[in-house]
Design a protein around this motif. Structure first.
Motif, mmCIF file in Angstrom:
data_model
loop_
_atom_site.group_PDB
_atom_site.id
_atom_site.type_symbol
_atom_site.label_atom_id
_atom_site.label_comp_id
_atom_site.label_asym_id
_atom_site.label_seq_id
_atom_site.Cartn_x
_atom_site.Cartn_y
_atom_site.Cartn_z
ATOM 1 N N UNK A 99 0.914 -1.293 0.141
ATOM 2 C CA UNK A 99 0.001 -0.155 0.005
ATOM 3 C C UNK A 99 0.928 1.249 0.093
ATOM 4 N N UNK A 100 1.846 1.260 0.909
ATOM 5 C CA UNK A 100 2.646 2.550 0.857
ATOM 6 C C UNK A 100 3.616 2.698 -0.483
ATOM 7 N N UNK A 101 4.275 1.421 -0.832
ATOM 8 C CA UNK A 101 4.976 1.815 -2.001
ATOM 9 C C UNK A 101 4.326 1.878 -3.393
ATOM 10 N N UNK A 102 2.898 1.254 -3.305
ATOM 11 C CA UNK A 102 2.303 1.561 -4.833
ATOM 12 C C UNK A 102 1.637 2.939 -4.822
ATOM 13 N N UNK A 146 -5.731 6.584 -3.787
ATOM 14 C CA UNK A 146 -6.522 6.936 -2.777
ATOM 15 C C UNK A 146 -6.969 5.965 -1.930
ATOM 16 N N UNK A 147 -7.383 4.897 -2.658
ATOM 17 C CA UNK A 147 -7.843 3.668 -2.029
ATOM 18 C C UNK A 147 -6.616 2.970 -1.170
ATOM 19 N N UNK A 148 -5.443 3.010 -1.527
ATOM 20 C CA UNK A 148 -4.473 2.274 -0.675
ATOM 21 C C UNK A 148 -4.014 2.977 0.450
ATOM 22 N N UNK A 149 -4.065 4.443 0.333
ATOM 23 C CA UNK A 149 -3.861 5.316 1.524
ATOM 24 C C UNK A 149 -5.135 5.342 2.582
ATOM 25 N N UNK A 150 -6.251 5.124 2.002
ATOM 26 C CA UNK A 150 -7.384 4.477 2.922
ATOM 27 C C UNK A 150 -7.291 3.644 3.654
ATOM 28 N N UNK A 151 -6.558 2.489 2.969
ATOM 29 C CA UNK A 151 -6.615 1.404 3.763
ATOM 30 C C UNK A 151 -5.522 1.528 5.107
ATOM 31 N N UNK A 152 -4.493 2.215 4.710
ATOM 32 C CA UNK A 152 -3.513 2.345 5.747
ATOM 33 C C UNK A 152 -4.257 3.306 6.766
#
Length: 250
Positions: free
Chosen positions: A52-55, A94-100
């Motif tokens: 999530x962070x890297x992508x 936005x999806x990946x950052x939202x998961x974090x």
């Protein structure tokens, strides 16, 4: 050519649908009080969090390059492709950052080398000895080409290599971004397609890593959607380069 565009557009749509489904699945994963979601939250150095962070960083550069070429050419097929890539990857980011945020994890970990989560069966990405409970982010969030203190010097990360001066595999260097910003017309189109081809190849490798290693079903589904969409766009970009008398870089 029309069939190729249709295939790429369909793959992009599927990726977006995966992203929406992923958000709904994550948001509704709890049993009312949030305890179930919290209990299943990935660890700080897990493949789920690392991807999530890297992508998110990887995608940000793709968005940046797409906005650059939009203003450097009037060619509608290239501008359309750039718009699709920017729109899709901004949404996925936005999806990946939202998961974090949902997992209560930082978006940047100062002592985490890029892609250290890849190739680790235990899900600790080379940080098995760390206590992940109270780790805070102390670095600056990397933009498209900011290395955040962890510049890759052409060494191997997770089985794929980043070129000297690039943060992660497939990413462009500051010099290449400057070249793209200075180019116009066909030169800008060719350079963008070549840089984005490299970018997608690196992104596909990362997404395949998550599809194999991530434990969150929704994130794995999103990663598989990314692989399908970007592989279709790689075929499309190869055709577009050929039309312009060019080819992907070695």
């Amino acid at each position: 050519m029309t069939r190729t565009y249709w295939a790429a557009g369909t793959a992009v749509l599927l990726a977006l649908l995966f992203a929406v489904a992923a958000t709904v699945a994550s948001a509704s994963g709890g049993d009312g009080d949030g305890s179930r979601t919290s209990a299943r939250a990935p660890g700080l150095y897990s493949p789920d969090a690392g991807f999530a962070r890297d992508m998110a960083v990887h995608h940000q550069q793709a968005v940046e390059m797409s906005f650059i070429v939009r203003d450097r050419t009037k060619d509608e097929p290239v501008r359309s492709l750039a718009y699709d890539i920017a729109n899709t990857q901004a949404n996925q980011r936005g999806m990946l950052l939202g998961w974090l945020d949902l997992w209560g994890l930082p978006k940047v970990v100062a002592d985490e080398p890029p892609m250290s989560w890849m190739g680790t069966a235990d899900g600790h990405g080379g940080h098995a000895g760390h206590d992940t409970g109270g780790h805070e982010a102390s670095g600056h969030e990397a933009s498209g080409h900011d290395t955040g203190g962890h510049e890759a010097a052409g060494h191997d990360m997770g089985g794929v290599a980043a070129k000297p001066g690039a943060l992660m595999p497939g990413m462009a260097t500051k010099e290449e971004l400057a070249q793209l910003g200075a180019a116009e017309g066909r030169d800008a189109e060719v350079l963008y397609l070549q840089l984005m081809t490299d970018h997608h190849k690196g992104g596909v490798a990362m997404a395949q890593g998550c599809a194999t290693q991530c434990e969150t079903p929704a994130e794995r589904a999103l990663a598989r959607g990314m692989v399908e969409a970007q592989q279709s766009e790689l075929t499309l970009m190869a055709d577009m380069l050929k039309q312009r008398g060019a080819a992907p870089r070695g």
